[in-house]
Motif scaffolding. Structure first.
Motif, mmCIF file in Angstrom:
data_model
loop_
_atom_site.group_PDB
_atom_site.id
_atom_site.type_symbol
_atom_site.label_atom_id
_atom_site.label_comp_id
_atom_site.label_asym_id
_atom_site.label_seq_id
_atom_site.Cartn_x
_atom_site.Cartn_y
_atom_site.Cartn_z
ATOM 1 N N ARG A 1 -9.323 -1.976 -4.586
ATOM 2 C CA ARG A 1 -8.314 -3.013 -4.363
ATOM 3 C C ARG A 1 -7.764 -3.467 -5.718
ATOM 4 N N SER B 1 -3.162 -4.355 -3.245
ATOM 5 C CA SER B 1 -2.909 -2.948 -2.905
ATOM 6 C C SER B 1 -4.209 -2.161 -2.954
ATOM 7 N N TRP B 2 -4.391 -1.271 -1.984
ATOM 8 C CA TRP B 2 -5.497 -0.329 -2.025
ATOM 9 C C TRP B 2 -5.035 0.918 -2.771
ATOM 10 N N ASP C 1 -16.374 -2.481 2.773
ATOM 11 C CA ASP C 1 -16.374 -3.040 1.429
ATOM 12 C C ASP C 1 -17.698 -2.670 0.765
ATOM 13 N N SER D 1 -14.919 2.423 7.342
ATOM 14 C CA SER D 1 -14.672 1.983 5.971
ATOM 15 C C SER D 1 -15.336 0.634 5.782
ATOM 16 N N THR E 1 -13.138 6.823 -1.680
ATOM 17 C CA THR E 1 -13.215 5.441 -2.145
ATOM 18 C C THR E 1 -11.830 4.946 -2.540
ATOM 19 N N GLU E 2 -11.554 3.692 -2.197
ATOM 20 C CA GLU E 2 -10.334 3.021 -2.632
ATOM 21 C C GLU E 2 -10.708 1.770 -3.410
ATOM 22 N N ASN F 1 0.848 -1.197 0.000
ATOM 23 C CA ASN F 1 0.000 0.000 0.000
ATOM 24 C C ASN F 1 0.885 1.249 0.000
ATOM 25 N N SER G 1 -13.941 -2.744 -4.223
ATOM 26 C CA SER G 1 -13.657 -1.406 -3.714
ATOM 27 C C SER G 1 -14.169 -1.280 -2.286
ATOM 28 N N ALA G 2 -13.714 -0.240 -1.603
ATOM 29 C CA ALA G 2 -14.147 0.048 -0.233
ATOM 30 C C ALA G 2 -14.392 1.543 -0.113
ATOM 31 N N SER H 1 -13.691 -9.998 1.337
ATOM 32 C CA SER H 1 -12.317 -9.566 1.076
ATOM 33 C C SER H 1 -11.689 -10.459 0.014
ATOM 34 N N ASP I 1 -9.308 6.083 -5.425
ATOM 35 C CA ASP I 1 -10.086 6.262 -6.631
ATOM 36 C C ASP I 1 -9.693 7.562 -7.333
#
Length: 308
Positions: free
Chosen positions: A302, A117-118, A279, A277, A299-300, A83, A139-140, A188, A121
């Protein structure tokens, strides 16, 4: 520009403050303190093979951070994490590329097969990940709650259900068993089997941001059945580390009860903003947080990459 990538020195306040500033600027919802970074650097489980990397410019300023190691709790061997975040004011100068390259080289050297890796966005970050050979998956969503606003009303616990702070548990083993069951069912790409009590004591119960007075456990007939973990920065910010329910008690609203109590304790303690946070496939928790009044913050996405 000359860049240098090296390991964080946990005894160097400039390193700790520098990475703290990077993370707070790049990911505002993330709770991070110099004390947390020192703990992560010195107390990570040996099986994780964890490294905290930093990128500094020609003037010695810390402009990026990389965290990498093995997903040691996963039942599948060979999985790893990488990350990387760069201070928004220093993007486009090669720090991200240098950190990712160093992390990939390290992971390959210790036998990792696939890294996750996160990635924040946005076109710039997602484009960088794609060009670097990483493929997007789930995404999360970070969400924020204004704790200065009154909470939505909630009926008191039903008969047989009791709410207690985690601080009331002299023996936390029942909480470990509950956490292990809830974590196993979290959506996950990288599953986790919490089967090492001593490791859990060190990394979860002993986490430097854990506030046991604000963390709430819901008990059914005296047995822990749901919980909501509270992390705080020691000032005004709160982050939900995990909320979960034992399988036998799901669908009864116990997670909502536990989280409502934890957030109420946070308000009473003078905290002003809360983050969490989830998912984006975790519909039950997204619905609960929407009910509480959380609003989307960041937003992240994965990403995964084969290191073979």
């Amino acid at each position: 520009m000359t860049l240098r990538v090296r390991d964080l020195d946990p005894d160097n306040p400039a390193d700790l403050d520098g990475i703290t500033a990077v993370l707070r600027a790049a990911v505002p919802p993330m709770l991070v303190t110099p004390e947390l970074l020192r703990w992560q650097s010195t107390r990570a489980p040996a099986a994780q093979r964890h490294r905290l990397l930093l990128a500094e410019d020609e003037e010695g300023r810390v402009i990026g951070r990389g965290s990498t190691g093995l997903a040691h709790e996963s039942p599948e061997p060979g999985l790893a994490f990488c990350n990387v975040y760069v201070h928004p004011e220093h993007e486009g100068r090669g720090a991200g590329t240098a950190l990712v390259s160093a992390a990939e080289e390290y992971l390959a050297s210790i036998g990792a097969r696939t890294a996750f890796s996160w990635v924040l966005d946005g076109d710039r970050n997602l484009g960088f990940a794609r060009r670097s050979g990483w493929s997007p998956s789930r995404s999360a969503r970070f969400q924020r709650l204004d704790l200065t606003a009154p909470p939505p009303p909630l009926a008191p616990p039903p008969r047989g259900v009791e709410l207690r702070p985690a601080a009331a548990f002299a023996d936390p083993r029942p909480l470990f068993l509950l956490d292990a069951e809830a974590t196993a069912d979290e959506p996950s790409d990288v599953g986790a089997d919490l089967d090492d009590y001593e490791d859990w004591l060190a990394t979860t119960w002993g986490h430097p941001l854990l506030d046991r007075d604000l963390t709430t456990v819901a008990l059914v007939d005296g047995v822990p059945a749901a919980f909501s973990i509270a992390h705080t920065d020691g000032a005004s910010r709160y982050f939900t580390g995990m909320t979960g329910t034992a399988r036998a008690h799901r669908g009864r609203g116990l997670a909502k009860l536990a989280k409502h109590d934890a957030l109420s304790r946070a308000r009473a303690a003078g905290l002003t903003e809360a983050y969490t946070s989830n998912d984006t496939e975790n519909a039950p928790m997204l619905a609960i947080n929407k009910w509480f009044g959380y609003v989307p913050s960041l937003t992240e996405v994965r990403h995964a990459k084969s290191l073979g």
